[in-house]
Structure formats: C-alpha cells, structure tokens
Design a protein around this motif. Sequence first.
Motif, PDB file in Angstrom:
ATOM      1  N   UNK A  29     -16.377 -32.645  14.908  1.00 50.24           N
ATOM      2  CA  UNK A  29     -16.184 -33.424  13.682  1.00 50.24           C
ATOM      3  C   UNK A  29     -14.810 -33.133  13.100  1.00 50.24           C
ATOM      4  N   UNK A  30     -14.450 -31.865  13.028  1.00 51.88           N
ATOM      5  CA  UNK A  30     -13.164 -31.469  12.450  1.00 51.88           C
ATOM      6  C   UNK A  30     -11.992 -32.091  13.205  1.00 51.88           C
ATOM      7  N   UNK A  31     -12.032 -32.022  14.522  1.00 51.41           N
ATOM      8  CA  UNK A  31     -10.920 -32.541  15.330  1.00 51.41           C
ATOM      9  C   UNK A  31     -10.835 -34.062  15.226  1.00 51.41           C
ATOM     10  N   UNK A  32     -11.955 -34.744  15.396  1.00 53.55           N
ATOM     11  CA  UNK A  32     -11.958 -36.208  15.327  1.00 53.55           C
ATOM     12  C   UNK A  32     -11.482 -36.663  13.949  1.00 53.55           C
ATOM     13  N   UNK A  33     -11.962 -36.009  12.913  1.00 53.59           N
ATOM     14  CA  UNK A  33     -11.601 -36.380  11.549  1.00 53.59           C
ATOM     15  C   UNK A  33     -10.125 -36.117  11.267  1.00 53.59           C
ATOM     16  N   UNK A  34      -9.633 -34.945  11.649  1.00 48.11           N
ATOM     17  CA  UNK A  34      -8.232 -34.614  11.395  1.00 48.11           C
ATOM     18  C   UNK A  34      -7.291 -35.529  12.178  1.00 48.11           C
ATOM     19  N   UNK A  35      -7.618 -35.825  13.434  1.00 47.27           N
ATOM     20  CA  UNK A  35      -6.790 -36.735  14.230  1.00 47.27           C
ATOM     21  C   UNK A  35      -6.776 -38.122  13.592  1.00 47.27           C
ATOM     22  N   UNK A  36      -7.917 -38.580  13.136  1.00 49.31           N
ATOM     23  CA  UNK A  36      -8.004 -39.860  12.446  1.00 49.31           C
ATOM     24  C   UNK A  36      -7.132 -39.840  11.191  1.00 49.31           C
ATOM     25  N   UNK A  37      -7.186 -38.750  10.447  1.00 47.81           N
ATOM     26  CA  UNK A  37      -6.362 -38.612   9.247  1.00 47.81           C
ATOM     27  C   UNK A  37      -4.887 -38.660   9.551  1.00 47.81           C
ATOM     28  N   UNK A  38      -4.472 -37.942  10.589  1.00 50.74           N
ATOM     29  CA  UNK A  38      -3.059 -37.953  10.994  1.00 50.74           C
ATOM     30  C   UNK A  38      -2.640 -39.362  11.412  1.00 50.74           C
ATOM     31  N   UNK A  39      -3.515 -40.057  12.116  1.00 53.19           N
ATOM     32  CA  UNK A  39      -3.201 -41.432  12.536  1.00 53.19           C
ATOM     33  C   UNK A  39      -3.000 -42.335  11.323  1.00 53.19           C
ATOM     34  N   UNK A  40      -3.882 -42.227  10.335  1.00 54.88           N
ATOM     35  CA  UNK A  40      -3.719 -43.033   9.121  1.00 54.88           C
ATOM     36  C   UNK A  40      -2.399 -42.711   8.413  1.00 54.88           C
ATOM     37  N   UNK A  41      -2.027 -41.452   8.388  1.00 53.42           N
ATOM     38  CA  UNK A  41      -0.792 -41.054   7.725  1.00 53.42           C
ATOM     39  C   UNK A  41       0.446 -41.479   8.518  1.00 53.42           C
ATOM     40  N   UNK A  42       0.432 -41.260   9.820  1.00 51.52           N
ATOM     41  CA  UNK A  42       1.619 -41.505  10.640  1.00 51.52           C
ATOM     42  C   UNK A  42       1.794 -42.968  11.046  1.00 51.52           C
ATOM     43  N   UNK A  43       0.698 -43.694  11.131  1.00 54.61           N
ATOM     44  CA  UNK A  43       0.757 -45.063  11.655  1.00 54.61           C
ATOM     45  C   UNK A  43       0.335 -46.108  10.624  1.00 54.61           C
ATOM     46  N   UNK A  44       0.518 -45.808   9.352  1.00 54.88           N
ATOM     47  CA  UNK A  44       0.039 -46.712   8.296  1.00 54.88           C
ATOM     48  C   UNK A  44       0.571 -48.134   8.468  1.00 54.88           C
ATOM     49  N   UNK A  45       1.831 -48.292   8.802  1.00 57.33           N
ATOM     50  CA  UNK A  45       2.399 -49.633   8.980  1.00 57.33           C
ATOM     51  C   UNK A  45       1.774 -50.381  10.134  1.00 57.33           C
ATOM     52  N   UNK A  46       1.643 -49.715  11.250  1.00 53.33           N
ATOM     53  CA  UNK A  46       1.044 -50.327  12.441  1.00 53.33           C
ATOM     54  C   UNK A  46      -0.420 -50.675  12.168  1.00 53.33           C
ATOM     55  N   UNK A  47      -1.139 -49.742  11.554  1.00 51.96           N
ATOM     56  CA  UNK A  47      -2.549 -49.979  11.271  1.00 51.96           C
ATOM     57  C   UNK A  47      -2.736 -51.061  10.217  1.00 51.96           C
ATOM     58  N   UNK A  48      -1.753 -51.196   9.323  1.00 53.45           N
ATOM     59  CA  UNK A  48      -1.827 -52.280   8.340  1.00 53.45           C
ATOM     60  C   UNK A  48      -1.811 -53.619   9.050  1.00 53.45           C
ATOM     61  N   UNK A  49      -0.942 -53.755  10.043  1.00 55.59           N
ATOM     62  CA  UNK A  49      -0.884 -55.006  10.808  1.00 55.59           C
ATOM     63  C   UNK A  49      -2.167 -55.235  11.593  1.00 55.59           C
ATOM     64  N   UNK A  50      -2.726 -54.185  12.136  1.00 55.02           N
ATOM     65  CA  UNK A  50      -3.899 -54.281  12.991  1.00 55.02           C
ATOM     66  C   UNK A  50      -5.202 -54.440  12.194  1.00 55.02           C
ATOM     67  N   UNK A  51      -5.396 -53.569  11.213  1.00 56.24           N
ATOM     68  CA  UNK A  51      -6.656 -53.528  10.474  1.00 56.24           C
ATOM     69  C   UNK A  51      -6.589 -54.223   9.116  1.00 56.24           C
ATOM     70  N   UNK A  52      -5.375 -54.408   8.598  1.00 55.09           N
ATOM     71  CA  UNK A  52      -5.215 -55.058   7.307  1.00 55.09           C
ATOM     72  C   UNK A  52      -5.441 -54.148   6.116  1.00 55.09           C
TER      73      UNK A  52
END
Length: 143
Positions: A29-52
Amino acid sequence: MSSMQASNPVSTPTRAANDRLLRLVLKLDAVVTAVNGVAYLALAGVLNDLFGYPTGVQYEVGAFLLVYGIAVWVTATRPVVSRGATKLWIAVNVLWVVLSLVVVATGAIEATTLGKVWMVLQAVVVGAFAALQAYALGKADRA
C-alpha cells in the motif's frame, strides 16, 4: 515492593513473525500510494491532458498520497506493527474509496471519461488494500 507489569501474551519476536502478511500488505500500500503521489506531483500537466483533473487538485492529492505512503511505510517497518495505526490506515482507505465514488458520481472534480474510470479503478485498488489490511490484521491477532 512489588510492581505490576502488563503481561503481553505474545512476545515481540512471535508478534513480528505473525505480522509478516500485515507488513507486506502495508508496504505494498505504501509503495503504490507513494508512487501514485509522485506521479501526480511530477506529471500534473500530462495527467491533466489525459485525465482532465485540475493541476491544483493533482498537487494537493499528490502531496497527500506521498505523505500517506511514507506514514504507512513507517508503520509497516516498526519492530511491532501498531494495531491502532493499522486501523487508522484501513479507515483512511475506506474513506478514500467512498470519497472517490462520491466525486465521480457528483462530478465534483472535472475529469475526462478516462479520468473517471481511473478514479473508480483507484477506488477498487484502495478498497482491496483496506480489505487485505483488515484480513491480515485479524490473522496476525489470531495467531
């Protein structure tokens, strides 16, 4: 002079061995959650285009997920896994599932269709972690 000591029916080494599954589930849980958090922080622009999702929301959620992941990792790596902390993580995971489904159902956060699907899939994974943690906690306490 006598002193009263609380007896622990399960010694620390035995408790640590019984906590093996619980530690594993918490660490996953810790690893999956932290990786997800880092992705949201580092890829916010890309994810905005993808997920809105608005980038501001992604930064807030990403920071929360990263801190949460670290806290769960700390719980999983203590000599004795805290039952209280584990119950808190289970409750937070259940709350995450409920809030995610409410957000999708109400449209409270802007999202593309893929973003809504992603939110539901995340809720399923987080719900699975909560269920596995509850099972592992019960198993460890019965052992």
